[in-house]
Write a protein that holds these residues in place. Structure first.
Motif, PDB file in Angstrom:
ATOM      1  N   ARG A  15     -88.838 103.719  10.021  1.00  0.00           N
ATOM      2  CA  ARG A  15     -87.686 102.954   9.508  1.00  0.00           C
ATOM      3  C   ARG A  15     -87.474 103.215   8.013  1.00  0.00           C
ATOM      4  O   ARG A  15     -86.569 103.926   7.619  1.00  0.00           O
ATOM      5  N   ASP A  16     -88.336 102.697   7.187  1.00  0.00           N
ATOM      6  CA  ASP A  16     -88.159 102.846   5.734  1.00  0.00           C
ATOM      7  C   ASP A  16     -88.249 104.322   5.337  1.00  0.00           C
ATOM      8  O   ASP A  16     -87.528 104.791   4.456  1.00  0.00           O
ATOM      9  N   GLN A  19     -84.836 106.115   6.859  1.00  0.00           N
ATOM     10  CA  GLN A  19     -83.494 105.525   6.765  1.00  0.00           C
ATOM     11  C   GLN A  19     -82.594 106.198   5.729  1.00  0.00           C
ATOM     12  O   GLN A  19     -81.373 106.184   5.848  1.00  0.00           O
ATOM     13  N   PHE A  50     -81.607  97.361  13.042  1.00  0.00           N
ATOM     14  CA  PHE A  50     -80.334  96.987  13.672  1.00  0.00           C
ATOM     15  C   PHE A  50     -79.355  96.539  12.594  1.00  0.00           C
ATOM     16  O   PHE A  50     -78.988  95.368  12.502  1.00  0.00           O
ATOM     17  N   SER A  52     -75.766  97.805  10.079  1.00  0.00           N
ATOM     18  CA  SER A  52     -74.487  98.479  10.285  1.00  0.00           C
ATOM     19  C   SER A  52     -74.664  99.992  10.122  1.00  0.00           C
ATOM     20  O   SER A  52     -75.184 100.449   9.100  1.00  0.00           O
ATOM     21  N   LEU A  80     -85.801  95.899  11.884  1.00  0.00           N
ATOM     22  CA  LEU A  80     -85.076  95.025  10.960  1.00  0.00           C
ATOM     23  C   LEU A  80     -83.821  94.469  11.640  1.00  0.00           C
ATOM     24  O   LEU A  80     -83.118  95.189  12.338  1.00  0.00           O
ATOM     25  N   GLY A  86     -77.461  91.688  14.745  1.00  0.00           N
ATOM     26  CA  GLY A  86     -78.572  92.629  14.860  1.00  0.00           C
ATOM     27  C   GLY A  86     -79.662  92.102  15.779  1.00  0.00           C
ATOM     28  O   GLY A  86     -80.230  92.826  16.591  1.00  0.00           O
ATOM     29  N   ILE A 113     -77.328  93.910   1.074  1.00  0.00           N
ATOM     30  CA  ILE A 113     -76.849  93.212   2.278  1.00  0.00           C
ATOM     31  C   ILE A 113     -75.552  92.445   2.041  1.00  0.00           C
ATOM     32  O   ILE A 113     -75.148  91.623   2.860  1.00  0.00           O
ATOM     33  N   ASN A 114     -74.911  92.752   0.894  1.00  0.00           N
ATOM     34  CA  ASN A 114     -73.550  92.258   0.650  1.00  0.00           C
ATOM     35  C   ASN A 114     -73.431  90.737   0.575  1.00  0.00           C
ATOM     36  O   ASN A 114     -72.438  90.166   1.011  1.00  0.00           O
ATOM     37  N   ARG A 123     -77.924  83.066   6.189  1.00  0.00           N
ATOM     38  CA  ARG A 123     -77.744  83.982   7.319  1.00  0.00           C
ATOM     39  C   ARG A 123     -79.014  84.104   8.149  1.00  0.00           C
ATOM     40  O   ARG A 123     -78.967  84.289   9.352  1.00  0.00           O
ATOM     41  N   SER A 143     -87.512  91.957  -1.454  1.00  0.00           N
ATOM     42  CA  SER A 143     -87.417  93.188  -2.255  1.00  0.00           C
ATOM     43  C   SER A 143     -87.449  92.855  -3.744  1.00  0.00           C
ATOM     44  O   SER A 143     -87.179  91.724  -4.150  1.00  0.00           O
ATOM     45  N   HIS A 207     -96.011  95.684   0.143  1.00  0.00           N
ATOM     46  CA  HIS A 207     -95.115  96.773   0.561  1.00  0.00           C
ATOM     47  C   HIS A 207     -94.712  97.518  -0.712  1.00  0.00           C
ATOM     48  O   HIS A 207     -93.728  97.182  -1.361  1.00  0.00           O
ATOM     49  N   CYS A 240     -85.029 104.115  -0.915  1.00  0.00           N
ATOM     50  CA  CYS A 240     -84.155 103.024  -0.485  1.00  0.00           C
ATOM     51  C   CYS A 240     -82.717 103.412  -0.793  1.00  0.00           C
ATOM     52  O   CYS A 240     -82.411 103.801  -1.922  1.00  0.00           O
TER      53      CYS A 240
HETATM   54  C1  LIG Z   1     -76.131  93.186   6.487  1.00  0.00           C
HETATM   55  C2  LIG Z   1     -74.824  93.879   6.630  1.00  0.00           C
HETATM   56  C3  LIG Z   1     -74.497  94.144   8.089  1.00  0.00           C
HETATM   57  C4  LIG Z   1     -73.743  92.982   6.039  1.00  0.00           C
HETATM   58  O1  LIG Z   1     -72.549  93.706   5.875  1.00  0.00           O
HETATM   59  P1  LIG Z   1     -71.160  92.967   5.641  1.00  0.00           P
HETATM   60  O2  LIG Z   1     -70.124  94.012   5.366  1.00  0.00           O
HETATM   61  O3  LIG Z   1     -71.318  91.889   4.629  1.00  0.00           O
HETATM   62  O4  LIG Z   1     -71.032  92.241   7.025  1.00  0.00           O
HETATM   63  P2  LIG Z   1     -69.908  92.076   8.071  1.00  0.00           P
HETATM   64  O5  LIG Z   1     -70.400  91.044   8.997  1.00  0.00           O
HETATM   65  O6  LIG Z   1     -68.580  91.888   7.403  1.00  0.00           O
HETATM   66  O7  LIG Z   1     -69.870  93.473   8.864  1.00  0.00           O
HETATM   67  C5  LIG Z   1     -69.418  94.688   8.305  1.00  0.00           C
HETATM   68  C6  LIG Z   1     -69.412  95.758   9.388  1.00  0.00           C
HETATM   69  O8  LIG Z   1     -70.733  95.973   9.881  1.00  0.00           O
HETATM   70  C7  LIG Z   1     -70.816  95.617  11.256  1.00  0.00           C
HETATM   71  N1  LIG Z   1     -72.115  94.940  11.456  1.00  0.00           N
HETATM   72  C8  LIG Z   1     -72.490  93.759  10.942  1.00  0.00           C
HETATM   73  N2  LIG Z   1     -73.748  93.508  11.311  1.00  0.00           N
HETATM   74  C9  LIG Z   1     -74.150  94.528  12.087  1.00  0.00           C
HETATM   75  C10 LIG Z   1     -75.355  94.827  12.747  1.00  0.00           C
HETATM   76  N3  LIG Z   1     -76.396  94.021  12.698  1.00  0.00           N
HETATM   77  N4  LIG Z   1     -75.442  95.973  13.430  1.00  0.00           N
HETATM   78  C11 LIG Z   1     -74.387  96.824  13.491  1.00  0.00           C
HETATM   79  N5  LIG Z   1     -73.222  96.600  12.868  1.00  0.00           N
HETATM   80  C12 LIG Z   1     -73.101  95.458  12.174  1.00  0.00           C
HETATM   81  C13 LIG Z   1     -69.611  94.730  11.516  1.00  0.00           C
HETATM   82  O9  LIG Z   1     -69.230  94.794  12.854  1.00  0.00           O
HETATM   83  C14 LIG Z   1     -68.590  95.348  10.601  1.00  0.00           C
HETATM   84  O10 LIG Z   1     -68.097  96.531  11.198  1.00  0.00           O
HETATM   85  P3  LIG Z   1     -66.568  97.001  10.974  1.00  0.00           P
HETATM   86  O11 LIG Z   1     -65.741  95.837  11.403  1.00  0.00           O
HETATM   87  O12 LIG Z   1     -66.433  97.281   9.491  1.00  0.00           O
HETATM   88  O13 LIG Z   1     -66.450  98.221  11.830  1.00  0.00           O
HETATM   89  C15 LIG Z   1     -74.798  95.215   5.854  1.00  0.00           C
HETATM   90  O14 LIG Z   1     -74.862  94.945   4.490  1.00  0.00           O
HETATM   91  C16 LIG Z   1     -75.927  96.135   6.243  1.00  0.00           C
HETATM   92  O15 LIG Z   1     -76.007  96.610   7.374  1.00  0.00           O
HETATM   93  N6  LIG Z   1     -76.848  96.423   5.288  1.00  0.00           N
HETATM   94  C17 LIG Z   1     -77.983  97.262   5.612  1.00  0.00           C
HETATM   95  C18 LIG Z   1     -78.869  97.347   4.441  1.00  0.00           C
HETATM   96  C19 LIG Z   1     -80.125  98.111   4.787  1.00  0.00           C
HETATM   97  O16 LIG Z   1     -80.423  98.405   5.926  1.00  0.00           O
HETATM   98  N7  LIG Z   1     -80.895  98.444   3.725  1.00  0.00           N
HETATM   99  C20 LIG Z   1     -82.115  99.127   3.875  1.00  0.00           C
HETATM  100  C21 LIG Z   1     -83.197  98.238   4.440  1.00  0.00           C
HETATM  101  S1  LIG Z   1     -83.883  97.092   3.260  1.00  0.00           S
HETATM  102  C22 LIG Z   1     -85.129  97.979   2.510  1.00  0.00           C
HETATM  103  O17 LIG Z   1     -85.251  99.152   2.729  1.00  0.00           O
HETATM  104  C23 LIG Z   1     -86.107  97.234   1.649  1.00  0.00           C
HETATM  105  C24 LIG Z   1     -87.427  96.946   2.356  1.00  0.00           C
HETATM  106  C25 LIG Z   1     -87.235  96.005   3.549  1.00  0.00           C
HETATM  107  O18 LIG Z   1     -87.992  98.137   2.868  1.00  0.00           O
HETATM  108  C26 LIG Z   1     -88.417  96.278   1.373  1.00  0.00           C
HETATM  109  C27 LIG Z   1     -88.501  96.974   0.015  1.00  0.00           C
HETATM  110  O19 LIG Z   1     -88.988  98.116  -0.092  1.00  0.00           O
HETATM  111  O20 LIG Z   1     -88.034  96.364  -0.939  1.00  0.00           O
END
Ligand SMILES: CC(C)(COP(=O)([O-])OP(=O)([O-])OC[C@H]1O[C@@H](n2cnc3c(N)ncnc32)[C@H](O)[C@@H]1OP(=O)([O-])[O-])[C@@H](O)C(=O)NCCC(=O)NCCSC(=O)C[C@@](C)(O)CC(=O)[O-]
Length: 299
Positions: A15-16, A19, A50, A52, A80, A86, A113-114, A123, A143, A207, A240
């Motif tokens: 995943r991480d 991605q 899971f 977007s 996730l 998701g 995550i907006n 949420r 994070s 992490h 990231c």
């Molecule tokens: C959270 C959201 C969805 C909010 O995104 P948003 O734009 O605020 O939410 P929304 O509800 O308005 O949805 C926007 C679009 O996403 C779709 N959508 C909405 N939810 C989902 C879902 N679950 N699965 C699939 N699609 C989804 C939804 O249907 C829509 O599609 P459209 O109408 O534009 O075609 C977005 O910001 C997002 O997906 N962010 C992902 C961020 C991410 O994955 N970052 C990397 C992981 S975190 C990380 O790496 C740190 C960590 C954990 O490792 C720890 C560290 O190292 O610090």
């Protein structure tokens, strides 16, 4: 100074680690990676996300990954889930554990995550509630616990506040992310002390990313404090998407070498893990960022 007698490693490479890869990686390659990691003795593998597909295209095949797994007994395969949507999709795939991910930095939260930190907690609450009803465990991430790419220094009190909120909401464990790897051992200890005043140490995980080459030193520091769960990524894969310049997670091979040297049990076979690191880096055309992996190749 006292170290834990055993450590649980959470392998986040699939995943991480993947991605942020710009070119599509075949689902079959991800599945083989997950299977090889299980074969090396890893008992917790974060397999997918899971989120977007517009935000993180590489994780778009989350359903295929979660339903295509050759499950090994005793291994937890998690993913996730940032929101209810998701989670519902993950439940359809028969998931047994998910993770929500928040931040100790307002700006990072918005970029990742907006939404604000407070909104993210709002949420997550229904995600925890629905997961609880489905009998699915939820892990929480925070994070930017040792620095933010947008805001710089982050107060340990803020990390403690968000960690506590996740724990009180029902996360069984909170994983503390040094997202951009700027932490140093003393800072890591101070941050952990602040969080451990709010949450029992045995409910916390480290992490750490290795951007500044400090991850192993930071892990040694928090092991001394009693941390017994470590997240890592085979071959140090990763970065990231919302933290420019962030290097991969600390390499799993390097963590196991450290733990083996300290006499701490993990149940993981270092040679099999190093072979997996060689295999995946060749498969996706990336350098192996594990110092131990590279050293073993030369030995
Ligand atoms: C959270 C959201 C969805 C909010 O995104 P948003 O734009 O605020 O939410 P929304 O509800 O308005 O949805 C926007 C679009 O996403 C779709 N959508 C909405 N939810 C989902 C879902 N679950 N699965 C699939 N699609 C989804 C939804 O249907 C829509 O599609 P459209 O109408 O534009 O075609 C977005 O910001 C997002 O997906 N962010 C992902 C961020 C991410 O994955 N970052 C990397 C992981 S975190 C990380 O790496 C740190 C960590 C954990 O490792 C720890 C560290 O190292 O610090």
């Amino acid at each position: 100074m006292s170290f834990p007698s055993s450590v649980r490693l959470v392998e986040v490479g699939p995943r991480d680690g993947l991605q942020n890869e710009p070119d599509p990686i075949a689902t079959s390659t991800k599945l083989e990676l997950i299977d090889r990691l299980g074969g090396a003795g890893i008992r917790h593998i974060e397999a997918a996300s899971f989120v977007s597909p517009k935000w993180v295209p590489q994780m778009a095949d989350h359903r295929e990954v979660m339903t295509g797994l050759s499950r090994r007994s005793g291994v937890t395969y998690s993913a996730l889930t940032p929101n209810l949507r998701g989670l519902e999709a993950a439940l359809e795939c028969g998931i047994e554990e998910v993770a929500v991910f928040g931040a100790a930095s307002e700006t990072f939260s918005r970029k990742n995550i907006n939404c604000s930190v407070a909104e993210s907690l709002e949420r997550f609450a229904p995600v925890l509630e629905r997961a609880g009803k489905a009998g699915v465990r939820v892990r929480g991430y925070v994070s930017c616990v040792l620095g933010c790419p947008y805001e710089g220094e982050i107060a340990p009190a803020k990390v403690a506040e968000v960690s506590r909120a996740l724990f009180e909401m029902g996360c069984y464990e909170v994983s503390l992310g040094d997202t951009i790897g700027t932490g140093t051992p003393l800072k890591a200890k101070r941050m952990l002390e602040a969080v451990a005043r709010e949450i029992p140490m045995d409910k916390l995980a480290a992490h750490f990313h290795d951007t500044y080459g400090q991850a192993i030193a930071n892990l040694y520091a928090v092991l001394e404090e009693g941390i017994a769960v470590i997240d890592s990524s085979v071959a140090g894969l990763g970065g990231c998407p919302y933290a420019k310049g962030a290097a991969g997670n600390v390499a799993s091979e390097d963590v196991i070498y450290l733990l083996d040297g300290l006499g701490i049990e993990t149940g993981i076979d270092l040679n099999a893990l190093a072979a997996t690191g060689n295999w995946i880096t060749q498969a996706i055309g990336r350098p192996n960022r594990s110092k131990v992996g590279v050293a073993l190749n030369a030995a």
